[in-house]
Design an enzyme around this catalytic site. Sequence first.
Site, PDB file in Angstrom:
ATOM      1  N   TYR A 144      73.982-127.919  16.257  1.00  0.00           N
ATOM      2  CA  TYR A 144      74.772-128.753  15.365  1.00  0.00           C
ATOM      3  C   TYR A 144      73.559-129.750  13.882  1.00  0.00           C
ATOM      4  O   TYR A 144      72.421-130.203  14.305  1.00  0.00           O
ATOM      5  CB  TYR A 144      75.309-129.649  15.942  1.00  0.00           C
ATOM      6  N   ASP A 239      65.824-127.972  12.185  1.00  0.00           N
ATOM      7  CA  ASP A 239      66.261-129.333  12.106  1.00  0.00           C
ATOM      8  C   ASP A 239      65.454-129.274  13.099  1.00  0.00           C
ATOM      9  O   ASP A 239      65.970-129.997  14.299  1.00  0.00           O
ATOM     10  CB  ASP A 239      67.558-129.146  12.501  1.00  0.00           C
ATOM     11  N   LYS A 267      66.847-140.000  12.458  1.00  0.00           N
ATOM     12  CA  LYS A 267      67.501-140.650  13.722  1.00  0.00           C
ATOM     13  C   LYS A 267      66.154-141.470  13.639  1.00  0.00           C
ATOM     14  O   LYS A 267      65.628-142.776  12.855  1.00  0.00           O
ATOM     15  CB  LYS A 267      67.255-139.153  14.672  1.00  0.00           C
TER      16      LYS A 267
HETATM   17  C1  LIG Z   1      69.800-131.834  14.812  1.00  0.00           C
HETATM   18  C2  LIG Z   1      70.860-131.999  13.723  1.00  0.00           C
HETATM   19  N1  LIG Z   1      70.770-132.336  12.455  1.00  0.00           N
HETATM   20  C3  LIG Z   1      71.694-132.536  12.123  1.00  0.00           C
HETATM   21  C4  LIG Z   1      72.288-134.258  12.276  1.00  0.00           C
HETATM   22  C5  LIG Z   1      73.122-135.177  11.462  1.00  0.00           C
HETATM   23  O1  LIG Z   1      72.868-136.601  12.005  1.00  0.00           O
HETATM   24  P1  LIG Z   1      73.430-137.610  11.516  1.00  0.00           P
HETATM   25  O2  LIG Z   1      74.413-138.126  12.148  1.00  0.00           O
HETATM   26  O3  LIG Z   1      72.164-138.197  10.944  1.00  0.00           O
HETATM   27  O4  LIG Z   1      74.273-137.211  10.043  1.00  0.00           O
HETATM   28  C6  LIG Z   1      72.237-134.501  13.957  1.00  0.00           C
HETATM   29  C7  LIG Z   1      72.548-135.799  14.543  1.00  0.00           C
HETATM   30  O5  LIG Z   1      73.062-135.670  15.862  1.00  0.00           O
HETATM   31  C8  LIG Z   1      71.382-133.756  14.771  1.00  0.00           C
HETATM   32  O6  LIG Z   1      71.500-133.962  16.238  1.00  0.00           O
END
Ligand SMILES: Cc1ncc(COP(=O)(O)O)c(C=O)c1O
Length: 428
Positions: A144, A239, A267
Amino acid sequence: MNTTKSSKYFEEAKKHIPGGVNSPVRAFKSVGRDPLYIAKAKGAKIWDVDGNEFVDYIGSWGPMILGHAQVDVIKAIQKSAMRGTSFGAGNVKEIQLAKLIKKFVPSVEIVRMVNSGTEATMSAMRLARGFTNREKIIKFEGCYHGHGDSFLSKAGSGVATLGLPDSSGVTKSTAKDTLNAKFNNIESVYELIEQNKGEIAAVFIEPVAGNMGLVKADAEFLQKLRDVCTDEKIILIFDEVMTGFRLAKGGAQELYNIAPDLTTFGKIIGGGLPVGAYGGRGDIMEMIAPSGAVYQAGTLSGNPLAMTAGLETLKAIDEDEDFYSDLEESCEYLYDGIRHNLRKLGLNYTLNTCGSMFTLFFTEKKVTDFDSAKTSDTNKFAKYFNSMLESGVYLPPSQFEACFISAAHNKQNFDKTIKAHYEALKSL
Ligand SMILES: Cc1ncc(COP(=O)(O)O)c(C=O)c1O
């Protein structure tokens, strides 16, 4: 457990907010109950509006590595707020945070702050396309990367929890530029690259995936991914929104000793306030406006309050040489307890762990990718989740999420969890 007030709030929320929540997995839909409304949080614990107390393994879905309402972070936020909450101009804290990120993550030469993980990944994608003059991206099934249009096919997290293959509202022309490879399967990447020779701008990966439950990339697979991206002039993007500052100071890339071209953060970097960032190779990052032609902007980017919370969190980690080794040692106590329970009950469920992240999969299969994660018995998970909640343990309400442990969790919290875990498994 009395949750009358929470249920009442949820009924009210549903009249005003889609599905009653501002982010889908919060709805507890897949575990068949109303979500809780949280009144306060401190350290490893949270309390709902009915006064129930829980040991928390969500930690706001990752940011709260120091535990909730950590005193230094809160004091710094209060002090910063008194000086004004947003200027729409440069501030010293954003420079300090950028420097600290670079110190922690050596592959980052330049970094741009944004307001969420989603913004970071969307911006990194545009940058990779601008740099390479190519349009397609490769991602992995079950990973994700936020809710940007291009990332919502075969995605993990809430998309997987709700059983959606993709999202309505994404145009066909956008969807066709996203190619899905299989996690931990380098052949599936080679195939896509071969079929789309010279057209792939970027490969996005969670090097330790937390959004199909916790699944680690195999080291050899990740190195081969690095190599093929270098050979084919594809931008490799780690990511690390979830894993950044979580698994090590330098995130998953430090564990694997592999440098991506770009990294996305979120985060922990915001210490509980809304922050994201993307950074990496200077020659690529210099393409961002106003240095270069790739446009990306934000009214609240580098917001002083958010920068302060992130900075204070990272400083606390920086000042403690043993932060990660202590945290890991503490987590092992819980993992040992879980494994012991499984053995005692003759259950062969798969426990995947990495530092302070873990998932118990309700399958006897080894979980190495999205397909194996999906062999889990989600009905059993739902029963287990509800039993844990009733015993005062707050887990992510989905089989396809990772649990997070903070530095504030102690033996007492773990003992309570291990006991609840035993009873929950026994009752299945
Ligand atoms: C690996 C990863 N990338 C991107 C995101 C998206 O971040 P946000 O919820 O702050 O938009 C998340 C959210 O859980 C994530 O776990």
